[in-house]
Every structure is written in structure tokens, then in C-alpha cells.
Enzyme design. Structure first.
Site, PDB file in Angstrom:
ATOM      1  N   THR A   1       0.862  -1.185   0.000  1.00 46.36           N
ATOM      2  CA  THR A   1       0.000   0.000   0.000  1.00 46.36           C
ATOM      3  C   THR A   1       0.899   1.236   0.000  1.00 46.36           C
ATOM      4  O   THR A   1       2.107   1.157   0.185  1.00 46.36           O
ATOM      5  CB  THR A   1      -0.892   0.058   1.257  1.00 46.36           C
ATOM      6  OG1 THR A   1      -0.065   0.318   2.409  1.00 46.36           O
ATOM      7  CG2 THR A   1      -1.660  -1.226   1.465  1.00 46.36           C
TER       8      THR A   1
ATOM      9  N   ALA B   1       3.428  -0.837   4.758  1.00 48.88           N
ATOM     10  CA  ALA B   1       2.826   0.411   5.223  1.00 48.88           C
ATOM     11  C   ALA B   1       3.900   1.490   5.165  1.00 48.88           C
ATOM     12  O   ALA B   1       4.966   1.334   5.775  1.00 48.88           O
ATOM     13  CB  ALA B   1       2.282   0.261   6.637  1.00 48.88           C
TER      14      ALA B   1
ATOM     15  N   ILE C   1       7.649  -2.099   6.998  1.00 53.00           N
ATOM     16  CA  ILE C   1       7.750  -0.650   6.921  1.00 53.00           C
ATOM     17  C   ILE C   1       8.339  -0.258   5.570  1.00 53.00           C
ATOM     18  O   ILE C   1       9.396  -0.744   5.166  1.00 53.00           O
ATOM     19  CB  ILE C   1       8.622  -0.088   8.058  1.00 53.00           C
ATOM     20  CG1 ILE C   1       8.054  -0.506   9.416  1.00 53.00           C
ATOM     21  CG2 ILE C   1       8.712   1.433   7.947  1.00 53.00           C
ATOM     22  CD1 ILE C   1       6.645  -0.026   9.688  1.00 53.00           C
ATOM     23  N   LYS C   2       7.655   0.644   4.907  1.00 51.25           N
ATOM     24  CA  LYS C   2       8.067   1.082   3.582  1.00 51.25           C
ATOM     25  C   LYS C   2       8.741   2.445   3.698  1.00 51.25           C
ATOM     26  O   LYS C   2       8.146   3.399   4.211  1.00 51.25           O
ATOM     27  CB  LYS C   2       6.831   1.158   2.681  1.00 51.25           C
ATOM     28  CG  LYS C   2       7.080   1.138   1.193  1.00 51.25           C
ATOM     29  CD  LYS C   2       5.726   1.034   0.493  1.00 51.25           C
ATOM     30  CE  LYS C   2       5.875   0.969  -1.003  1.00 51.25           C
ATOM     31  NZ  LYS C   2       4.538   0.922  -1.652  1.00 51.25           N
ATOM     32  N   VAL C   3       9.997   2.526   3.239  1.00 53.18           N
ATOM     33  CA  VAL C   3      10.749   3.774   3.321  1.00 53.18           C
ATOM     34  C   VAL C   3      11.256   4.149   1.937  1.00 53.18           C
ATOM     35  O   VAL C   3      11.492   3.278   1.094  1.00 53.18           O
ATOM     36  CB  VAL C   3      11.936   3.655   4.305  1.00 53.18           C
ATOM     37  CG1 VAL C   3      11.453   3.324   5.710  1.00 53.18           C
ATOM     38  CG2 VAL C   3      12.953   2.619   3.821  1.00 53.18           C
TER      39      VAL C   3
END
Length: 216
Positions: free
Chosen positions: A27, A56, A82-84
Site C-alpha cells: 500500500t 505500510a 515498513i516502507k521507506v
């Protein structure tokens, strides 16, 4: 190759999960905004449907902000990744989070050098955007091939998550190259089953069966 759904629409995610075709979900703030719902509520519901990673994304661009948001997002469920972004601060956050046992998806990758840095930072996933490279008249799938070779050269554990996958042809191409994951809109995943000869074959079989006058 794993299939991730690139969407925040819970109905579509549930449908693919019920079919047994879904290994995870990606997402981003834009996709969640389209759903018209609260970000954390959407992520929590998706994590309850899908056993695999659910990406996310943080929205801060500084290291401290990313780490603060990541700590909050990690509380939602154990399968949150965790999306960075692929920036220096993003790589620093990736190293810190991955060292703490957190799955990290480094996103917005457009070069093999970027992918190399993400792997060295301990990323669980690297997300090269092939469709966006196509948009500027580059061959997006060439990037997947370059990353595959580099990762194989050095036995990196980072999985290649082909993103901005827009067509069934894209899916076939990245599978042939050896991407670990393809994240696609649900419509693209469902389109993979379609072939005119399959449809025609079903029509002929049913017509022949009807002629027998039998029932099952």
C-alpha cells in the site's frame, strides 16, 4: 514468484486471498487515500486478511520522523513491513529497523546502484518501479535483470519486488528474469488467467456436452 496486491481496497484483497493467489500486499498513502478510510484502520484490516507482508509507508522524509512513524506502524500487526523511500535517511532507517528485526520495503528504486545500497542496508524488499521507467522510454525490466545479477553475485537476501507492474506481459517478463515478487493491481493478477483459446475451448466442450443430453 510471489504475488502481492498493490491496493488498499479490502474487497479486492479478500477476493484474491480466498482464491489462494495472494502472498502479501503493498500500500501507499495514495492508495489508502482512494479508499477514503483512516490509514491505520485499513492496514489493520488488511493484516487480518493476509498472512504475508503488508507494506505500510512512512510519510516523513527525515530519519527521526521515519523511525517515529515506523514505531507506530509496527504496533498494528506482526506482518507489517515498513516502507521507506530510497534516500540516505531512508537507508539509515532501513538499517536501524532491519537490525531490530523489522521487515523493510525500500521503495522508489530506479537504478541498480540504489538497489545495491538498499541490500547493504538490510532491506527485506527492494521495489524497482518498472512501469515508471517505461514511461520515460527506458526498459523497466532491464533494471530487474541488473538487480537480479548483482544480488546473485553477492548472495544478498533482499527480495526483488517488481513494482509499477501494469500488464500481464510485465508479469511474465519479471518472472522470466527471476523477480522474487510482483506487486500488481488486482485486475492485472486476475487477467493472468485469461486466454482466448481457453475461453473457446470451454465453449466447445460445453457445446459438445450439451449434445449428449446428460447431466452431472
Amino acid at each position: 514468484m510471489k504475488f502481492f496486491a498493490d491496493t488498499a481496497e479490502v474487497k479486492d484483497i479478500r477476493e484474491l486471498a480466498d482464491l489462494g493467489l495472494l502472498d502479501g500486499v503493498t500500500t501507499n498513502p495514495s492508495l489508502v487515500a482512494k479508499s477514503g478510510r483512516q490509514f491505520k484502520d485499513v492496514i489493520a484490516e488488511i493484516c487480518g486478511i493476509v498472512e504475508g507482508p503488508v507494506s505500510a509507508e512512512v510519510v516523513s522524509l527525515d530519519y527521526e520522523g521515519m523511525m517515529r512513524e515506523a514505531a507506530d506502524l509496527r504496533k498494528i500487526a506482526k506482518n507489517v513491513a515498513i516502507k521507506v523511500p530510497l534516500t540516505l535517511d531512508g537507508l539509515r532507517a532501513c538499517k536501524a529497523l532491519s537490525s531490530d528485526g523489522c521487515m523493510v520495503n525500500v521503495t522508489l528504486c530506479f537504478s541498480a546502484n540504489q538497489a545495491l545500497l538498499a541490500a547493504k542496508a538490510g532491506a527485506s524488499f527492494i521495489s524497482p518501479f518498472i512501469g515508471r521507467l517505461d514511461d520515460i522510454h527506458l526498459e523497466g525490466t532491464d533494471l530487474i535483470a541488473e538487480i537480479r545479477q548483482i544480488y546473485d553475485n553477492y548472495a544478498f537476501d533482499t527480495e526483488i519486488l517488481a513494482a509499477s507492474v501494469r500488464t500481464a506481459l510485465h508479469v511474465k517478463q519479471v518472472a522470466l528474469i527471476g523477480a522474487d515478487v510482483a506487486t500488481c493491481p488486482p485486475a492485472v493478477i486476475k487477467s493472468l488467467v485469461k486466454h482466448p483459446l481457453t475461453d473457446r475451448g470451454i465453449e466447445l466442450f460445453l457445446a459438445d456436452w450439451k449434445k449428449t443430453g446428460q447431466t452431472l
